[in-house]
Scaffold this active site. Structure first.
Site, mmCIF file in Angstrom:
data_model
loop_
_atom_site.group_PDB
_atom_site.id
_atom_site.type_symbol
_atom_site.label_atom_id
_atom_site.label_comp_id
_atom_site.label_asym_id
_atom_site.label_seq_id
_atom_site.Cartn_x
_atom_site.Cartn_y
_atom_site.Cartn_z
ATOM 1 N N GLU A 267 64.431 42.957 35.853
ATOM 2 C CA GLU A 267 63.739 44.041 36.569
ATOM 3 C C GLU A 267 62.992 43.456 37.765
ATOM 4 O O GLU A 267 62.202 42.526 37.626
ATOM 5 C CB GLU A 267 62.767 44.753 35.629
ATOM 6 N N LEU B 296 58.905 47.748 34.592
ATOM 7 C CA LEU B 296 59.620 48.448 33.534
ATOM 8 C C LEU B 296 59.284 49.936 33.586
ATOM 9 O O LEU B 296 58.155 50.315 33.895
ATOM 10 C CB LEU B 296 59.222 47.884 32.169
ATOM 11 N N VAL C 85 61.412 54.062 38.560
ATOM 12 C CA VAL C 85 60.805 55.110 39.387
ATOM 13 C C VAL C 85 60.340 56.274 38.532
ATOM 14 O O VAL C 85 59.269 56.846 38.759
ATOM 15 C CB VAL C 85 61.806 55.597 40.458
ATOM 16 N N ASP D 47 71.680 56.676 37.825
ATOM 17 C CA ASP D 47 71.883 57.193 39.179
ATOM 18 C C ASP D 47 72.911 56.413 39.983
ATOM 19 O O ASP D 47 73.391 56.905 41.009
ATOM 20 C CB ASP D 47 70.557 57.196 39.947
ATOM 21 N N HIS E 181 58.087 84.704 14.175
ATOM 22 C CA HIS E 181 57.348 85.818 14.782
ATOM 23 C C HIS E 181 55.864 85.679 14.467
ATOM 24 O O HIS E 181 55.492 85.400 13.328
ATOM 25 C CB HIS E 181 57.841 87.156 14.247
#
Length: 478
Positions: free
Chosen positions: A39, A43, A46, A313, A445
Site C-alpha cells: 500500500e 490502508l 480512498v 475500480d 408491523h
C-alpha cells in the site's frame, strides 16, 4: 534509490489495501495463505480515508438535522439545535481513525504483512516495490491487483474547485454552493449542504438532463429538489467557469436558450474515473486490458495470467466498494482452490440523499427495453404507519415485474430506511423471486418494510392502504 540485494519470495501479494484489497487479503489468510499487502498510502484506501466513510458522516448529519422538526412532534424540544461543521469534522476524523485502526488490527490478527510503497510489475512473475530510496523485488505465487483508479473533473476547471473528496473537508459551511454534475456523489452533496444551511444550485451537464434512476424516482427526485429549494439548471453546452478573488462566476446557456450568469464563493465539479496502468507495468506482465484501459477479468476475477487477479475500480463495471469487496473475496477463494465467481446482475445502488434512494434490478424503462411485458406496483410512505410515527412520509416503494411470469425484475425505493430495506430486494432477485414469494412472508408491523409489501400487493390492485383504481363503468338505460 537503494536496491535490495536479493529477490524475496512471497506467497500471495495484494497490490492496494482499499476495501477490495484488505477484504481479499483477510479472506486469503482465513483460507491458509500467507499474505502481503503493498500500500502506497493508507490502508482502507480512498473509500475509508477520503470518500465513502467521510461523505456518509456528513450525509448522516444532514439527514438527522432535517428530522429535527419531526422530533418535536415526538415531544423532543429541538428548537435550539444548531449545526457546527468543525465539530462534525472532528467526529469524522475520529470515525475514520477508529475504522483505520480496526483494519490494521485485523491484518495483524490474520498475520498479514504490510509493505509501504508503490508496486509495479517487472515481469509476469516479479514485482518491484519502491518506497523513497528503497527498492525491493519480489516473486510470488499469486497476486491480486487492487489499485483502484484515478479521477479527473468532467470539465476543464480551476483547481480551486471542490471535488467529490475535498468538499467533505471544508471547515466553514458555504453560504452559497454551485454543483456541476449529475452523478450520485453530486446529488448527495447537493441535498446534504442544502439541509445544513447552504444555498445550493445544481447544474446538469449537457446530455445529462435526466437522472439515471427508475422514472418514478426521477420524477420524485425532481419534486424533492424543488421542494428543498435547490435551484436546478440544464445546460446545452459546457459552462464557462471563472475564479477571481475568491469568487466563482459560471456562465452558460440553459435548455431554454437563455443566457445565465451565476456567482458563488464555492464551486463543486463532478469527476469521471480512468484507469492508470502504465506505472503499474501491466504491459510487462502481459495482462490484457480493455480499449478503455481497464484490466480484463473473468467471473473468478482472474486475468489472462492464471496467477494474476484484478478487482475493484481497475476492472470494468461500476466503481463501487461493494463490487470491489465481493471481487476481493472471490479472487482469494479461487486462489485457495475453491470455485467462486462474481455476478453483478443484481448490484444494489444506494444514494444517501434527502430522502435516501435505493434500487436493485431493472428499472421500468430497462424492463420494457429488454422486451418484458411490465407490470408495476407502488406504495407511498404517506400511508405507512411507522413512517407517520417517524414524521418521514416522503417517498415510496416500487416493484417491477414481468406480467407473463410474475418474476420480480426490479425494486426501487425512496424514503426512510430505503438503504437498509434494499437488501431484502437484492436477496429476492438473487433467489428468482416471483410476486407470490414476496407476498407470502409476514412483514413486521408497524415498520417501513410494509411499504415494500404493499407495492407488491399493488401489482394486482390489492394494496390495502391505497384507494381503488378508477374503472370506467358502462352506463346502460334501464
Amino acid at each position: 534509490m537503494v536496491v535490495g540485494e536479493l529477490t524475496q519470495e512471497r506467497d500471495v501479494m495484494v497490490i492496494g489495501g482499499g476495501p477490495g484489497g484488505y477484504h481479499a487479503a483477510i479472506r486469503a489468510a482465513q483460507l491458509g495463505r500467507q499474505v502481503t499487502i503493498i500500500e502506497k498510502n493508507k490502508l482502507g484506501g480512498v473509500c475509508l480515508n477520503e470518500g465513502c466513510i467521510p461523505s456518509k458522516v456528513h450525509t448522516a448529519a444532514a439527514q438527522v438535522f432535517q428530522r429535527m422538526k419531526p422530533f418535536q412532534q415526538l415531544g423532543l424540544d429541538t428548537s435550539g439545535v444548531t449545526f457546527d461543521l468543525p465539530r462534525l469534522q472532528e467526529h469524522k476524523q475520529k470515525v475514520v481513525e477508529q475504522l483505520f485502526q480496526g483494519v490494521v488490527a485485523l491484518c495483524k490478527a490474520n498475520k498479514i504483512e504490510i509493505i509501504e510503497g508503490e508496486a509495479s510489475f517487472i515481469s509476469a512473475s516479479k514485482i518491484g516495490v519502491e518506497n523513497g530510496h528503497q527498492y525491493d523485488t519480489f516473486t510470488y505465487n499469486d497476486v491480486i491487483i487492487a489499485t483502484g483508479c484515478s479521477k479527473k473533473p468532467i470539465a476543464e476547471i480551476n483547481p480551486q474547485a471542490l471535488t467529490p473528496t475535498s468538499i467533505w473537508n471544508l471547515e466553514e459551511l458555504p453560504s452559497e454552493l454551485i454543483l456541476y454534475g449529475n452523478d450520485d456523489f453530486t446529488l448527495e452533496a447537493a441535498t446534504t449542504f442544502n439541509s445544513l444551511g447552504s444555498r445550493v444550485t445544481l447544474i446538469l451537464p449537457p446530455g445529462q438532463h435526466e437522472f439515471t434512476f427508475d422514472p418514478s424516482i426521477n420524477k420524485e427526485l425532481q419534486r424533492q429538489l424543488k421542494k428543498q429549494k435547490i435551484k436546478l439548471y440544464k445546460t446545452e453546452i459546457t459552462p464557462k467557469f471563472r475564479f477571481e478573488e475568491n469568487q466563482w462566476e459560471v456562465v452558460f446557456e440553459n435548455d431554454k436558450n437563455e443566457s445565465v450568469i451565476l456567482e458563488s464563493s464555492h464551486l463543486y465539479c463532478a469527476e469521471e474515473r480512468y484507469p492508470v496502468t502504465e506505472s503499474l507495468g501491466i504491459q510487462r506482465a502481459g495482462i490484457h486490458i480493455s480499449d478503455e484501459g481497464f484490466i480484463k477479468i473473468n467471473e473468478a476475477c482472474r486475468t489472462n495470467n492464471t496467477s494474476i487477479y484484478a478487482i475493484g475500480d481497475i476492472t470494468e463495471g461500476p466503481a463501487l466498494a461493494v463490487k470491489a469487496i465481493k471481487q476481493g473475496k472471490v479472487a482469494a477463494e479461487n486462489m485457495a482452490g475453491y470455485q467462486s465467481e462474481c455476478d453483478f446482475t443484481f448490484l444494489p445502488r444506494i444514494i444517501q440523499t434527502i430522502p435516501p434512494i435505493a434500487a436493485v434490478g431493472m428499472t421500468e424503462t430497462n424492463a420494457v427495453e429488454n422486451g418484458f411485458e411490465v407490470k408495476i406496483g407502488e406504495s407511498t410512505l404517506q400511508t405507512n404507519g411507522y413512517a407517520s410515527i417517524l414524521g418521514q412520509k416522503e417517498g415510496f416503494s416500487k416493484t417491477v415485474t414481468d406480467t407473463k411470469t410474475d418474476l420480480v425484475l426490479g425494486i426501487h425505493m425512496m424514503g426512510a430506511q430505503a438503504v437498509e430495506m434494499i437488501s431484502t430486494g437484492t436477496l429476492a432477485l438473487e433467489m428468482v423471486a416471483r410476486q407470490e414469494d414476496m407476498l407470502f412472508p409476514s412483514y413486521p408491523h408497524p415498520s417501513v418494510n410494509e411499504s415494500m409489501w404493499e407495492s407488491v400487493e399493488d401489482l394486482d390492485g390489492k394494496a390495502i392502504h391505497k384507494a381503488p383504481r378508477a374503472t370506467k363503468q358502462k352506463v346502460t338505460s334501464s
